[in-house]
Design a protein around this motif. Structure first.
Motif, PDB file in Angstrom:
ATOM      1  N   MET A   1      -1.001 -16.049 -54.488  1.00 25.85           N
ATOM      2  CA  MET A   1      -0.673 -15.763 -55.897  1.00 25.85           C
ATOM      3  C   MET A   1      -0.491 -17.077 -56.653  1.00 25.85           C
ATOM      4  N   PRO A   2      -1.095 -17.232 -57.802  1.00 26.76           N
ATOM      5  CA  PRO A   2      -0.961 -18.484 -58.553  1.00 26.76           C
ATOM      6  C   PRO A   2       0.471 -18.694 -59.002  1.00 26.76           C
ATOM      7  N   ASP A   3       0.811 -19.980 -59.238  1.00 32.02           N
ATOM      8  CA  ASP A   3       2.147 -20.303 -59.713  1.00 32.02           C
ATOM      9  C   ASP A   3       2.391 -19.686 -61.073  1.00 32.02           C
ATOM     10  N   VAL A   4       3.631 -19.361 -61.323  1.00 28.08           N
ATOM     11  CA  VAL A   4       4.000 -18.792 -62.621  1.00 28.08           C
ATOM     12  C   VAL A   4       4.039 -19.907 -63.651  1.00 28.08           C
ATOM     13  N   PRO A   5       3.355 -19.742 -64.784  1.00 32.27           N
ATOM     14  CA  PRO A   5       3.377 -20.782 -65.827  1.00 32.27           C
ATOM     15  C   PRO A   5       4.791 -21.057 -66.296  1.00 32.27           C
ATOM     16  N   PRO A   6       5.062 -22.299 -66.694  1.00 29.89           N
ATOM     17  CA  PRO A   6       6.404 -22.641 -67.194  1.00 29.89           C
ATOM     18  C   PRO A   6       6.805 -21.775 -68.380  1.00 29.89           C
ATOM     19  N   LEU A   7       8.079 -21.446 -68.442  1.00 24.66           N
ATOM     20  CA  LEU A   7       8.694 -20.686 -69.541  1.00 24.66           C
ATOM     21  C   LEU A   7       8.199 -19.251 -69.632  1.00 24.66           C
ATOM     22  N   SER A   8       7.441 -18.785 -68.654  1.00 20.67           N
ATOM     23  CA  SER A   8       6.986 -17.395 -68.681  1.00 20.67           C
ATOM     24  C   SER A   8       7.960 -16.528 -67.899  1.00 20.67           C
ATOM     25  N   ASP A   9       7.837 -15.232 -68.072  1.00 13.80           N
ATOM     26  CA  ASP A   9       8.728 -14.296 -67.404  1.00 13.80           C
ATOM     27  C   ASP A   9       8.218 -14.054 -65.987  1.00 13.80           C
ATOM     28  N   PRO A  10       8.956 -14.463 -64.955  1.00 16.32           N
ATOM     29  CA  PRO A  10       8.456 -14.300 -63.586  1.00 16.32           C
ATOM     30  C   PRO A  10       8.364 -12.842 -63.158  1.00 16.32           C
ATOM     31  N   PHE A  11       9.020 -11.942 -63.903  1.00 14.71           N
ATOM     32  CA  PHE A  11       8.981 -10.534 -63.555  1.00 14.71           C
ATOM     33  C   PHE A  11       7.862  -9.781 -64.272  1.00 14.71           C
ATOM     34  N   GLY A  12       7.142 -10.470 -65.120  1.00 15.35           N
ATOM     35  CA  GLY A  12       6.076  -9.812 -65.878  1.00 15.35           C
ATOM     36  C   GLY A  12       6.648  -8.715 -66.739  1.00 15.35           C
ATOM     37  N   SER A  13       6.108  -7.522 -66.613  1.00 13.81           N
ATOM     38  CA  SER A  13       6.607  -6.398 -67.405  1.00 13.81           C
ATOM     39  C   SER A  13       7.735  -5.660 -66.698  1.00 13.81           C
ATOM     40  N   LEU A  14       8.094  -6.109 -65.482  1.00 16.10           N
ATOM     41  CA  LEU A  14       9.166  -5.472 -64.730  1.00 16.10           C
ATOM     42  C   LEU A  14      10.486  -6.170 -65.022  1.00 16.10           C
ATOM     43  N   GLU A 194      23.122  -5.173 -61.018  1.00 20.62           N
ATOM     44  CA  GLU A 194      21.755  -5.421 -61.470  1.00 20.62           C
ATOM     45  C   GLU A 194      20.848  -5.641 -60.267  1.00 20.62           C
ATOM     46  N   GLU A 195      19.722  -4.962 -60.276  1.00 21.83           N
ATOM     47  CA  GLU A 195      18.743  -5.101 -59.201  1.00 21.83           C
ATOM     48  C   GLU A 195      17.451  -5.624 -59.791  1.00 21.83           C
ATOM     49  N   ALA A 196      17.066  -6.815 -59.383  1.00 22.05           N
ATOM     50  CA  ALA A 196      15.845  -7.433 -59.919  1.00 22.05           C
ATOM     51  C   ALA A 196      14.638  -6.980 -59.114  1.00 22.05           C
ATOM     52  N   LEU A 197      13.579  -6.591 -59.790  1.00 22.78           N
ATOM     53  CA  LEU A 197      12.338  -6.185 -59.156  1.00 22.78           C
ATOM     54  C   LEU A 197      11.311  -7.300 -59.271  1.00 22.78           C
ATOM     55  N   VAL A 198      10.533  -7.498 -58.234  1.00 21.72           N
ATOM     56  CA  VAL A 198       9.479  -8.511 -58.281  1.00 21.72           C
ATOM     57  C   VAL A 198       8.155  -7.844 -58.632  1.00 21.72           C
ATOM     58  N   SER A 199       7.264  -8.627 -59.222  1.00 22.44           N
ATOM     59  CA  SER A 199       5.983  -8.067 -59.684  1.00 22.44           C
ATOM     60  C   SER A 199       4.859  -8.371 -58.714  1.00 22.44           C
ATOM     61  N   PHE A 200       5.200  -8.666 -57.449  1.00 23.99           N
ATOM     62  CA  PHE A 200       4.152  -8.957 -56.480  1.00 23.99           C
ATOM     63  C   PHE A 200       4.575  -8.423 -55.117  1.00 23.99           C
ATOM     64  N   ASN A 201       3.596  -8.295 -54.225  1.00 19.36           N
ATOM     65  CA  ASN A 201       3.871  -7.884 -52.856  1.00 19.36           C
ATOM     66  C   ASN A 201       3.767  -9.104 -51.952  1.00 19.36           C
ATOM     67  N   PRO A 202       4.794  -9.430 -51.186  1.00 17.04           N
ATOM     68  CA  PRO A 202       4.724 -10.603 -50.314  1.00 17.04           C
ATOM     69  C   PRO A 202       3.711 -10.373 -49.196  1.00 17.04           C
ATOM     70  N   PRO A 203       3.110 -11.427 -48.675  1.00 27.09           N
ATOM     71  CA  PRO A 203       2.137 -11.278 -47.586  1.00 27.09           C
ATOM     72  C   PRO A 203       2.797 -10.748 -46.321  1.00 27.09           C
ATOM     73  N   ARG A 204       2.048  -9.992 -45.548  1.00 28.37           N
ATOM     74  CA  ARG A 204       2.581  -9.422 -44.307  1.00 28.37           C
ATOM     75  C   ARG A 204       2.454 -10.429 -43.168  1.00 28.37           C
TER      76      ARG A 204
END
Length: 204
Positions: A1-14, A194-204
């Motif tokens: 997964m590419p790095d998250v751009p600076p100042l962007s929301d790491p959770f995306g729409s989640l 508060e429960e934070a959700l991630v917007s990606f699936n970690p590799p198995r």
């Protein structure tokens, strides 16, 4: 997964969501500290309002009793030596007299009882300390408890104390994180977190 751009929301729409969980020991301890501070303030106000006066009767050996109000005494070095405000003597007897009618003593018992019982059975479902920690007291189905259940829960605290604190530590291993007084009253303490959700699936 590419790095998250600076100042962007790491959770995306989640976005983080709030969930209810059983409250753990340390959050409950923190709530107790807050409530203890509030009760100490209320107790101080009550003492100023209704605390009875105290007379100290000090008797010199073989002489008649001399009486001084507590406000007249600036230092008490021990139970047989006092220093009145105007002059200093050593006395062989020291007898405090409490001028009360029982009201202050009764209020000392009622204040914490009413504080916990009324708050926990109210629409708030918790004391100010618990609410500050996002906690509520409920029955085993998450419903508001009544006065009867709140009363059993409060007096159950004394059994937790009589077990040398073991009743409080039961929070650490019971399935619903219940203390002894919760088990007796059929209650539990829940906490909103508060429960934070991630917007990606970690590799198995």
């Amino acid at each position: 997964m590419p790095d998250v751009p600076p100042l962007s929301d790491p959770f995306g729409s989640l976005h983080p969501r709030y969930v209810w969980v059983y409250a753990g020991f340390w959050f409950r301890a923190l709530a107790w500290i807050i409530d203890a501070f509030i009760l100490s303030v209320l107790g101080g106000i009550m003492r100023l309002a209704v605390s009875p006066s105290l007379t100290l009767t000090v008797t010199n050996s073989g002489s008649a009793a001399n009486k001084y109000q507590i406000s007249d005494i600036v230092r008490i070095s021990d139970v047989i030596s006092t220093v009145p405000a105007d002059y200093s003597y050593s006395y062989s007897g020291f007898h405090p007299t409490w001028h009360g009618n029982g009201l202050y003593e009764v209020l000392q018992i009622l204040l914490p009882a009413l504080y916990y019982i009324l708050f926990e059975s109210s629409r708030l479902q918790g004391t100010p300390g618990k609410r500050a920690c996002r906690m509520r007291v409920t029955d085993l189905h998450g419903q508001r408890i009544g006065l009867g259940r709140a009363t059993v829960r409060y007096f159950g605290h004394f059994l937790s104390i009589l077990t040398l604190g073991l009743g409080f530590l039961m929070v650490m291993w019971t399935r619903r994180k219940q203390a002894l007084h919760d088990l007796l009253a059929g209650t539990c303490v829940i906490r909103q977190q508060e429960e934070a959700l991630v917007s990606f699936n970690p590799p198995r």
